[in-house]
Design a protein around this motif. Sequence first.
Motif, short mmCIF file in Angstrom:
data_model
loop_
_atom_site.label_atom_id
_atom_site.label_comp_id
_atom_site.label_asym_id
_atom_site.label_seq_id
_atom_site.Cartn_x
_atom_site.Cartn_y
_atom_site.Cartn_z
N SER A 175 1.02 -1.08 0.03
CA SER A 175 -0.25 -0.26 -0.11
C SER A 175 0.93 1.41 -0.19
N PHE A 177 1.35 4.94 2.11
CA PHE A 177 0.81 5.50 2.65
C PHE A 177 1.28 6.99 2.41
N THR A 179 -1.04 9.24 2.44
CA THR A 179 -2.28 9.29 1.37
C THR A 179 -2.62 11.41 1.54
N GLU A 226 -3.51 7.51 9.27
CA GLU A 226 -3.60 5.59 7.91
C GLU A 226 -2.66 4.90 9.16
N ALA A 230 -3.51 2.35 6.23
CA ALA A 230 -2.92 1.57 5.56
C ALA A 230 -2.24 0.07 5.94
#
Length: 250
Positions: A175, A177, A179, A226, A230
């Motif tokens: 993923s 992160f 973000t 997150e 994440a």
Amino acid sequence: MNRVEYDVMASVEDAHWWWRARREIVEATIGRYAPARSGRPLAICEVGCGTGGNLPSLAALGTVRGAEASPDAVRLLLEKHGDRFQVIEHELPADLPERYDVLCLLDVLEHVKDDAEAARWLARNLSPGGIAVVTVPAFDAFWSGQDEAARHYRRYTPAAAAALVPPELELVHLSCFNTILAPAILVARAVMRLLRRADPAAAPGSHLGVPPRPINELLYRVFRVERHVAPRRRLPVGVSILLVVRRPTR
């Protein structure tokens, strides 16, 4: 990294919003994916531990050891933590003296010229069923003087990070992160590049000073949200990439 960058890291990593929130994301990731080891604590090693800012939080999850190639970083680590943590001198791709349940390479691979060999190294140094938690900087659009000052070879796309996983390891999670703050950071990095072009003689340098306390706390609170996302979901865009791989039990 050069000595000045390690000095900056040692001075800011305990308080800076980015390090604080990233530690919480890493903790949540280990808590979700680490193997169950009944009767003993997890054996954890942070490879490229720098000046040791992550070791206290990792120690809450198991028995932790640091591994670091830079004598300057180890000196600063010892000044901060004394003999609280065992730290070995180590440079990838040399094997560690033992295998671990959890290996952490937190913003390390971008410093390694042969990152594919470093990824293969993970398989040799994980216990069966063990995981590696890897973070790397994402997307060339975020490239800045900080990358140059820290002597990064590259930033990654999610596809490039996934392509590093060797056949001996299982890709468990991938993923982006950081973000939520990515649009603001993208604008800030673009402005930095424009300023650099206006003064090409200026040497690249760190921009990692701790912001004023209210701003630092706000950024930390936004970024730390997150930790709930994440480690569980695949976010397609962010300033960094989170990668979790596992060595199969057989």
